[in-house]
Design a protein around this motif. Structure first.
Motif, mmCIF file in Angstrom:
data_model
loop_
_atom_site.group_PDB
_atom_site.id
_atom_site.type_symbol
_atom_site.label_atom_id
_atom_site.label_comp_id
_atom_site.label_asym_id
_atom_site.label_seq_id
_atom_site.Cartn_x
_atom_site.Cartn_y
_atom_site.Cartn_z
ATOM 1 N N ALA A 1 -9.892 -2.396 5.635
ATOM 2 C CA ALA A 1 -10.011 -3.507 4.683
ATOM 3 C C ALA A 1 -9.129 -3.328 3.450
ATOM 4 C CB ALA A 1 -11.469 -3.655 4.243
ATOM 5 N N ALA A 2 -8.585 -2.130 3.252
ATOM 6 C CA ALA A 2 -7.866 -1.816 2.013
ATOM 7 C C ALA A 2 -6.500 -2.485 1.953
ATOM 8 C CB ALA A 2 -7.708 -0.307 1.876
ATOM 9 N N LYS A 3 -6.115 -2.841 0.727
ATOM 10 C CA LYS A 3 -4.789 -3.379 0.436
ATOM 11 C C LYS A 3 -4.133 -2.450 -0.583
ATOM 12 C CE LYS A 3 -6.108 -8.175 1.298
ATOM 13 N NZ LYS A 3 -6.183 -9.550 0.742
ATOM 14 N N VAL A 4 -3.088 -1.762 -0.156
ATOM 15 C CA VAL A 4 -2.447 -0.737 -0.977
ATOM 16 C C VAL A 4 -1.003 -1.116 -1.246
ATOM 17 C CG1 VAL A 4 -1.803 1.703 -1.135
ATOM 18 C CG2 VAL A 4 -3.957 1.050 -0.027
ATOM 19 N N LEU A 5 -0.624 -1.064 -2.521
ATOM 20 C CA LEU A 5 0.767 -1.300 -2.894
ATOM 21 C C LEU A 5 1.481 0.033 -3.066
ATOM 22 C CD1 LEU A 5 3.060 -3.228 -3.895
ATOM 23 C CD2 LEU A 5 2.221 -2.755 -6.213
ATOM 24 N N VAL A 6 2.617 0.203 -2.407
ATOM 25 C CA VAL A 6 3.432 1.408 -2.540
ATOM 26 C C VAL A 6 4.727 1.022 -3.245
ATOM 27 C CG1 VAL A 6 4.584 3.301 -1.350
ATOM 28 C CG2 VAL A 6 2.419 2.400 -0.461
ATOM 29 N N ILE A 7 4.949 1.630 -4.403
ATOM 30 C CA ILE A 7 6.160 1.366 -5.183
ATOM 31 C C ILE A 7 7.228 2.357 -4.742
ATOM 32 C CG2 ILE A 7 7.160 1.223 -7.481
ATOM 33 C CD1 ILE A 7 4.319 0.766 -8.563
ATOM 34 N N GLY A 8 8.263 1.846 -4.104
ATOM 35 C CA GLY A 8 9.348 2.690 -3.636
ATOM 36 C C GLY A 8 9.167 3.086 -2.177
ATOM 37 N N ALA A 9 10.166 2.795 -1.363
ATOM 38 C CA ALA A 9 10.158 3.198 0.048
ATOM 39 C C ALA A 9 11.191 4.296 0.247
ATOM 40 C CB ALA A 9 10.453 2.007 0.947
ATOM 41 N N GLY A 10 11.202 5.264 -0.678
ATOM 42 C CA GLY A 10 12.172 6.348 -0.652
ATOM 43 C C GLY A 10 11.545 7.679 -0.304
ATOM 44 N N GLY A 11 11.932 8.731 -1.024
ATOM 45 C CA GLY A 11 11.498 10.078 -0.679
ATOM 46 C C GLY A 11 9.994 10.260 -0.679
ATOM 47 N N LEU A 12 9.303 9.776 -1.710
ATOM 48 C CA LEU A 12 7.850 9.875 -1.764
ATOM 49 C C LEU A 12 7.185 8.746 -0.988
ATOM 50 C CD1 LEU A 12 7.338 10.886 -5.504
ATOM 51 C CD2 LEU A 12 7.145 12.347 -3.496
ATOM 52 N N GLY A 13 7.748 7.558 -1.090
ATOM 53 C CA GLY A 13 7.149 6.421 -0.395
ATOM 54 C C GLY A 13 7.161 6.560 1.113
ATOM 55 N N ALA A 14 8.178 7.240 1.666
ATOM 56 C CA ALA A 14 8.280 7.371 3.122
ATOM 57 C C ALA A 14 7.069 8.073 3.730
ATOM 58 C CB ALA A 14 9.576 8.095 3.487
ATOM 59 N N PRO A 15 6.701 9.293 3.292
ATOM 60 C CA PRO A 15 5.509 9.919 3.880
ATOM 61 C C PRO A 15 4.222 9.197 3.518
ATOM 62 C CG PRO A 15 6.387 11.280 2.104
ATOM 63 C CD PRO A 15 7.393 10.210 2.375
ATOM 64 N N VAL A 16 4.160 8.624 2.318
ATOM 65 C CA VAL A 16 2.974 7.857 1.944
ATOM 66 C C VAL A 16 2.773 6.702 2.915
ATOM 67 C CG1 VAL A 16 2.033 6.270 0.219
ATOM 68 C CG2 VAL A 16 2.976 8.457 -0.515
ATOM 69 N N LEU A 17 3.818 5.925 3.150
ATOM 70 C CA LEU A 17 3.710 4.777 4.049
ATOM 71 C C LEU A 17 3.370 5.189 5.471
ATOM 72 C CD1 LEU A 17 6.763 2.773 2.691
ATOM 73 C CD2 LEU A 17 4.381 2.007 2.616
ATOM 74 N N TYR A 18 4.025 6.231 5.958
ATOM 75 C CA TYR A 18 3.761 6.678 7.325
ATOM 76 C C TYR A 18 2.311 7.124 7.503
ATOM 77 C CZ TYR A 18 7.884 6.836 10.381
ATOM 78 O OH TYR A 18 8.903 6.521 11.239
ATOM 79 N N TYR A 19 1.813 7.948 6.585
ATOM 80 C CA TYR A 19 0.466 8.478 6.767
ATOM 81 C C TYR A 19 -0.610 7.437 6.498
ATOM 82 C CZ TYR A 19 1.424 13.235 8.085
ATOM 83 O OH TYR A 19 1.807 14.345 8.798
ATOM 84 N N LEU A 20 -0.372 6.507 5.581
ATOM 85 C CA LEU A 20 -1.363 5.456 5.370
ATOM 86 C C LEU A 20 -1.369 4.476 6.538
ATOM 87 C CD1 LEU A 20 -1.222 4.676 1.552
ATOM 88 C CD2 LEU A 20 -2.653 6.313 2.799
ATOM 89 N N ALA A 21 -0.192 4.214 7.104
ATOM 90 C CA ALA A 21 -0.150 3.374 8.306
ATOM 91 C C ALA A 21 -0.868 4.062 9.459
ATOM 92 C CB ALA A 21 1.298 3.068 8.679
ATOM 93 N N ALA A 22 -0.610 5.335 9.647
ATOM 94 C CA ALA A 22 -1.276 6.087 10.714
ATOM 95 C C ALA A 22 -2.781 6.134 10.500
ATOM 96 C CB ALA A 22 -0.704 7.507 10.787
ATOM 97 N N ALA A 23 -3.198 6.182 9.232
ATOM 98 C CA ALA A 23 -4.624 6.265 8.908
ATOM 99 C C ALA A 23 -5.346 4.947 9.099
ATOM 100 C CB ALA A 23 -4.808 6.728 7.464
ATOM 101 N N GLY A 24 -4.588 3.845 9.234
ATOM 102 C CA GLY A 24 -5.225 2.562 9.481
ATOM 103 C C GLY A 24 -5.475 1.722 8.253
ATOM 104 N N VAL A 25 -4.732 1.953 7.171
ATOM 105 C CA VAL A 25 -4.852 1.072 6.010
ATOM 106 C C VAL A 25 -4.424 -0.327 6.439
ATOM 107 C CG1 VAL A 25 -3.902 0.538 3.732
ATOM 108 C CG2 VAL A 25 -4.550 2.885 4.292
#
Length: 253
Positions: A31-55
């Motif tokens: 149900a969560a809605k998460v905003l990630v600022i930046g799809a670069g060095g930090l944003g890349a693992p954040v996005l991958y793991y939150l997507a894998a986690a089912g956000v």
């Protein structure tokens, strides 16, 4: 909360087996809605793991395009996406990893004006930006919108992470500190060189970005003790973690 489908139950089984998360926690992630600022060095693992986690919904805001020099650390992109918008490249990678995740792309730089129009629609903000203007804008906007913020930064061989909820009170009845309690003002322009000038170990962004993703999962699932009022420091060369506690500054007389 929406029920999990049989496919989602199988996909997230290892989460659901954890008593601290379970089915309820996984539904909160969905149900969560998460905003990630930046799809670069930090944003890349954040996005991958939150997507894998089912956000359920990931917002991506970035105005840059993929370049060859990004690929040493920005693992959500690849050689075939050089020249593409980072938001588009990241969206494609997320869809391949987990089709249950919805993405919202914003191909612009984060600003207070943008935040005024959009931030209220998100439950959590994660700042993976690489400049002080955006970091302070993100912190100020999240505090005004009363949205929790996970923020991280990296240097050549070191990094840091903290969680901000300055609109809530802690166990002592005092308001939690904000970003400006930790860093009152940005350094003068040119004092802190960029990674393009000094270099950075690619794996370092993975360490810090993954910790940021973990803090986000904790906040969403209401598990554990987030890094509120604590700054986690990582020294890669010494393989050492340290934690510094900080408090809200007393108002000036």
């Amino acid at each position: 909360m929406d029920p999990l489908t049989p496919e989602e139950i199988e996909r997230y089984k290892r989460h659901i087996l954890l008593p601290e998360i379970g089915g309820t926690g996984q539904q909160r992630l969905k149900a969560a809605k998460v905003l990630v600022i930046g799809a670069g060095g930090l944003g890349a693992p954040v996005l991958y793991y939150l997507a894998a986690a089912g956000v359920g919904t990931l917002g991506l805001i970035d105005d840059d395009v993929v370049s060859l020099s990004n690929l040493q650390r920005q693992i959500i992109h690849d050689t075939g996406t050089i020249g593409e918008r980072k938001t588009q490249s990241a969206r494609r990678a997320i869809a391949q990893l987990n089709p249950h995740v919805r993405t919202q792309n914003f191909e612009e730089r984060f600003s207070l004006v943008w935040a005024h129009d959009h931030l209220k629609s998100f439950d959590l903000v994660i700042d993976g930006s690489d400049n002080f203007d955006t970091r302070y804008a993100a912190a100020d906007a999240a505090e005004t919108a009363r949205v929790p913020l996970v923020t991280g930064a990296v240097g050549r061989f070191d990094g840091s992470v903290t969680v901000l909820k300055p609109y809530e009170t802690g166990p002592d009845g005092m308001l939690w500190p904000g970003y400006r309690d930790l860093f009152p003002a940005p350094p003068p322009e040119g004092v802190v060189p960029s990674c393009a000038e000094t270099g950075i170990v690619g794996a370092l962004t993975g360490v810090i970005g993954t910790i940021m993703a973990m803090e986000a999962i904790k906040l969403i699932t209401r598990t554990g003790e987030p890094l509120i009022g604590r700054l986690l420091l990582y020294d890669a060369l010494a393989a050492r973690f340290d934690t510094v506690r900080y408090k809200r500054r007393a108002p000036k007389a």
